[in-house]
Design an enzyme around this catalytic site. Structure first.
Site, PDB file in Angstrom:
ATOM      1  N   VAL A   1       0.825  -1.202   0.000  1.00 32.10           N
ATOM      2  CA  VAL A   1       0.000   0.000   0.000  1.00 32.10           C
ATOM      3  C   VAL A   1       0.864   1.259   0.000  1.00 32.10           C
ATOM      4  CG1 VAL A   1      -1.929  -1.120   1.155  1.00 32.10           C
ATOM      5  CG2 VAL A   1      -0.184   0.017   2.533  1.00 32.10           C
ATOM      6  N   ASP A   2       2.180   1.081   0.055  1.00 35.66           N
ATOM      7  CA  ASP A   2       3.082   2.234   0.013  1.00 35.66           C
ATOM      8  C   ASP A   2       3.746   2.311  -1.354  1.00 35.66           C
ATOM      9  OD1 ASP A   2       4.892   0.188   0.045  1.00 35.66           O
ATOM     10  OD2 ASP A   2       5.688   0.612   2.032  1.00 35.66           O
ATOM     11  N   ASP A   3       4.795   3.071  -1.459  1.00 36.69           N
ATOM     12  CA  ASP A   3       5.455   3.272  -2.748  1.00 36.69           C
ATOM     13  C   ASP A   3       6.589   2.276  -2.958  1.00 36.69           C
ATOM     14  OD1 ASP A   3       3.796   5.369  -3.473  1.00 36.69           O
ATOM     15  OD2 ASP A   3       5.024   6.840  -2.430  1.00 36.69           O
TER      16      ASP A   3
END
Length: 708
Positions: free
Chosen positions: A577-579
Site C-alpha cells: 500500500v506504500d510506494d
C-alpha cells in the site's frame, strides 16, 4: 517434552474470546476446522484436482496423521499458549538450542508504541550463543556429521558437488580463521557479493562464527547499489568471485565490485581487502582484472588455514546480519537482525511450516541476497539439521524442465519457490513438468508475493500431482521469518490465502484511522506485540525505523501491506500500500527508480507506479517528462532504461516508459499516483475526480500517449 508434544497431550481448555484468537475460534466451529463452509466445494489432498469451483483443499488423513501439527485443535492449543504465555512458549523452544549462558529471568521486553518512548524489542537478553555453532557443531555432536548438509547444483547440468555437516564445518572454520587473520573482529562488517555457490553459505556461517556482521548483497545489483551498501556499513572485507554463468550468459562480478569499490573510495570509505573466489566454470584466473595489494584469491589463502576455529560467543541481542531493502525514500534501508531471537524463530518457522522430517531433502530456489536465502536457505534449514539443495543456475536453462530435473536428481521432498517462477513455468506448458516423475515431492511452498489462485491450483495440480499441500507464506525482510502461513496437515487450505498466523504472531487489520476492524474486512495489516525474529532497527537510523514502521499506526508494527480477512478468519494479502513495487518477489522503491531516471540528462521528471504482470506479479511502469527541447525517441527510451539498470540493477528496469508532457499534480505539487496507476492499468473509467488537479488537461494528454 517438546511444545508439540505438550500440545498433543494437553486437554482442551476453554478461553475467553479475544481479537487475536478469533481465527482459532472460527476454526473450532466444525470438525474440519474450516468454519461454516459447505463441504460440497472441497477436495481432499491426493484424491482429485482442485478446480476453480473449489474453495477448500483438505489434507488427507494419512498426511495429517504424520504431520508435526496434525489438527486445528493442536494448533489452537499451541497458538493460544504462544499468545498468553510467550515467555514460557519461546523459552521452552529456545532450550532445544545450545546457549553458553542462559537468558535473564525476563525472557523478553518490548515497547512497540512510539507514544510511550523509543521502540525497542529484546529477546533472550543476557544469554550468549552462536548461530554457526548451533547450525553445525550441534548437529555434528548429535551424530549427524556424515549427513549431507548441502547438495550444490551448478549452472550446467552435471556440474555438482556436496558437503556433509562435518565437511561444511571444516570449510567454515578455515574461512573464519582467515578472516580473523586479516583483522576481522566481533562486530566488524563483511560484505558478501556472491552468486549461489557453496562459498556463499560458507561465508555467512564463517562471519557468524567469529561474531562478524555479514551483509549479503544480491549479485544482480549494480556497482552503484553495491557502493551505497559498502559506504553505509563500512566493511573490513568484501567477498566476491570473478564471474558467474546465468544460463548461457557470463556475468563479470569482479568488474562490478571493482567499480563499486572505486565509488566507495570517492565516498570516503576505502576497502583494503577483496577476497575473490575463482569460479573456473565462468572465468579463468588469468582473464580476471586484478589490483595487487587489495585483491586476494580465495583458493590461494583460505585452504591453508586450520579446520578448527574457536567460537565467538555473542549476546542474544548482538547483531547477526545487515540486509538492505528498498524504501520509499530512495535510500536503501539497512535492516538489522540480531542473533538469539532470529535463530529460534527461523528454526521454528522452518520446522513447522514445511513439516520438516530428518529424511527430507529441501530446496528453496531463492538467492541468499534476499531474506529468504538467509532464513530459509541457510539458517532455518541448517539449524534443523536439514539437507539443502543450492542451485547456482537459471530455472529455465537449458530448458524449462530444469527445476523438475533437479527435483528428481536429488529426490527433493520440500520445494519452496516464488509465484513469479510458478507463473513463468506455468506459461511454458505442462509438458516440461510431466516429463519428470516428481514423486519425491511432499510439501510445496510459495514466497515473495501473494500467489494468485490460478497459479496456486496449477502448482498444486500439475507440479504436486494434487497430493502436496502448499505452504503459501507471508512474511518480510523485517520480520525475519514466516508470520502468516499454512501448517501442512493442520487445516484446509484456500488457494491464494496465507491462511492463519504462526505461533506468537498477532495480526490485526486496521482502517485508515488505526481502528481495528472485526470479522470479514479489508484494510491495513498490522502486528500487535513483538516476536523473536523481528528486526531491531535500521542501521544507523532508528528514527527512520520508528517513522516507517511504528508511527503510521501508533501501537502497532505496520507491515505496509493491504490485507483481507474472510468470514472464516483466513487472511488474504493484497499487496503493498506504500510506494514499494514487488517485482518477482524483489521489493523495489519507486523513489529509487525515479531517482535513477531523473539522473539521466534528458529526464526532467519521472513518476513510477506498479501494475499487475502475468509473470512478475507487478511490473514497473514509468511516466517520464523530458527536458525542454528534447524529443521522445526510441534511443532515449533505451538509454533511460539503461540508466536504471546501471544504477540499481536489471531487475529494476521499467517494463514501460510512458512519455509525459506533464504529470497530474495537486495545486500543492503532489503527484497523484492514483491517477497514474489507473492510466497504466487501462482503467480509464475509474480515474475519479480530476478537478482538483492543477492542470486537468494533463490526464487527457497522458491517455492520448498511452500507446506511444
Amino acid at each position: 517434552m517438546t511444545t508439540g508434544e505438550l500440545a498433543t497431550a494437553s486437554p482442551r481448555r476453554s478461553f475467553a474470546s479475544s481479537d487475536h484468537l478469533r481465527h482459532v475460534e472460527s476454526m473450532a466451529q466444525l470438525p474440519s476446522g474450516a468454519g461454516k463452509i459447505s463441504h460440497l466445494n472441497a477436495v481432499i489432498l491426493g484424491e482429485t484436482l482442485a478446480s476453480e469451483e473449489n474453495d477448500l483443499v483438505f489434507p488427507s488423513q494419512d498426511f495429517s496423521r504424520q504431520a508435526l501439527v496434525s489438527s486445528p485443535e493442536q494448533y489452537r492449543i499451541m497458538y493460544e499458549r504462544s499468545i498468553q504465555d510467550p515467555a514460557g512458549f519461546w523459552s521452552e523452544i529456545a532450550s532445544q538450542f545450545y546457549w553458553k549462558e542462559k537468558w535473564d529471568p525476563e525472557v523478553y521486553s518490548e515497547n512497540i508504541d512510539v507514544r510511550k518512548g523509543t521502540v525497542k524489542f529484546e529477546w533472550f537478553k543476557g544469554a550468549s550463543t552462536n548461530i554457526s555453532y548451533n547450525a553445525l557443531d550441534r548437529n555434528i555432536e548429535a551424530g549427524n556429521g556424515g549427513k549431507v548438509a548441502v547438495y550444490w547444483e551448478g549452472n550446467e547440468p552435471g556440474d555438482d558437488d556436496q558437503l556433509t555437516y562435518a565437511e561444511l564445518l571444516e570449510k567454515v572454520c578455515q574461512l573464519a580463521n582467515y578472516l580473523k587473520h586479516v583483522g576481522v573482529r566481533k562486530g566488524d562488517s563483511v560484505v558478501i557479493y556472491l552468486p549461489m555457490l557453496m562459498e556463499l553459505l560458507i561465508s555467512m556461517l564463517a562471519c557468524a562464527r567469529i561474531g562478524a556482521v555479514h551483509s549479503v548483497v544480491f549479485a544482480g545489483f549494480s556497482a552503484e547499489s553495491l557502493a551505497q551498501r559498502i559506504i553505509d556499513c563500512k566493511p573490513k572485507v568484501v567477498i566476491t568471485c570473478n564471474a558467474v554463468r546465468r544460463g548461457p550468459k557470463a556475468i563479470h562480478l569482479k568488474d562490478i565490485v571493482d567499480s563499486a569499490i572505486n565509488e566507495s573510495v570517492k565516498g570516503g570509505v576505502p576497502v583494503d581487502l577483496c577476497l575473490t573466489f575463482e569460479n573456473q566454470s565462468a572465468m579463468k584466473r588469468e582473464d580476471t582484472k586484478w589490483q595487487e595489494g587489495r585483491d586476494v584469491w580465495w583458493q590461494d589463502v583460505v585452504p591453508k588455514f586450520p579446520t578448527k576455529c574457536a567460537v565467538e560467543w555473542v549476546d542474544a541481542e548482538d547483531p547477526l546480519f545487515l540486509l538492505y531493502t528498498s524504501g520509499s525514500t530512495g535510500k536503501p534501508k539497512g535492516v538489522l537482525h540480531t542473533t538469539g531471537g532470529y535463530m529460534v524463530y527461523t528454526a521454528t518457522t522452518f520446522k513447522y511450516a514445511f513439516d520438516h522430517k530428518p529424511s527430507d531433502i529441501y530446496w528453496c530456489t531463492a538467492d541468499c541476497g534476499w531474506i529468504t536465502g538467509h532464513s530459509y536457505v541457510t539458517y532455518g534449514p541448517l539449524l534443523n539439521g536439514a539437507t539443502v539443495v543450492v542451485f547456482e543456475g537459471a530455472p529455465n536453462y537449458p530448458d524449462s524442465g530444469r527445476c523438475w530435473d533437479i527435483v528428481d536428481k536429488y529426490k527433493v521432498t520440500l520445494f519452496y519457490t516464488a509465484p513469479t517462477l510458478v507463473r513463468s513455468l506455468m506459461r511454458e506448458g505442462d509438458e516440461y513438468v510431466t516429463r519428470y516423475h516428481r514423486k519425491s515431492l511432499r510439501v510445496l511452498g510459495s514466497v515473495g508475493e501473494p500467489i494468485n489462485p490460478s497459479a496456486w491450483r496449477w502448482f498444486y495440480n500439475v507440479v504436486g500431482d494434487s497430493r502436496c499441500p502448499i505452504s503459501d507464506t507471508w512474511w518480510q525482510t523485517e520480520t525475519g521469518g514466516f508470520m502468516i502461513t499454512p501448517l501442512p496437515g493442520a487445516w484446509p487450505q484456500k488457494p491464494g490465502s496465507a491462511t492463519f498466523p504462526f505461533f506468537g504472531v498477532q495480526p490485526v487489520i486496521v482502517d485508515e484511522n488505526g481502528n481495528e476492524i472485526e470479522g470479514e474486512c479489508s484494510g491495513y495489516l498490522c502486528i500487535k506485540k513483538s516476536w523473536p525474529g523481528a528486526f531491531r532497527t535500521l542501521y544507523g537510523d532508528h528514527e527512520r525505523y520508528e517513522t516507517t514502521y511504528f508511527k503510521p499506526f501508533a501501537g502497532y508494527y505496520f507491515t505496509g501491506d493491504g490485507c483481507s480477512r474472510d468470514k472464516d478468519g483466513y487472511f488474504w494479502l493484497t499487496g503493498r500500500v506504500d510506494d514499494v513495487i514487488n517485482v518477482s518477489g524483489h521489493r523495489i522503491g519507486t523513489a529509487e527508480v525515479e531517482s535513477a531516471l531523473v539522473s539521466h540528462p534528458h529526464c526532467a521528471e519521472a513518476a513510477v507506479v506498479g501494475v499487475e504482470h502475468e509473470i512478475k506479479g507487478q511490473s514497473i511502469y514509468a511516466f517520464v517528462s523530458l527536458v525542454e527541447g528534447v524529443s521522445y525517441s526510441e534511443g532515449i527510451r533505451k538509454s533511460l532504461i539503461l540508466a536504471v539498470r546501471n544504477q540499481i540493477g536489471a531487475f529494476a528496469a521499467p517494463d514501460k516508459i510512458h512519455w509525459a508532457p506533464g504529470l497530474p499534480k495537486t495545486r500543492s505539487g503532489k503527484i497523484m499516483r492514483r491517477i497514474l496507476r489507473k492510466i497504466a492499468s487501462g482503467q480509464l473509467d475509474e480515474l475519479g475526480d480530476t478537478s482538483t488537479l492543477a492542470d486537468p488537461n494533463v490526464v487527457d494528454q497522458l491517455i492520448a500517449l498511452s500507446d506511444c
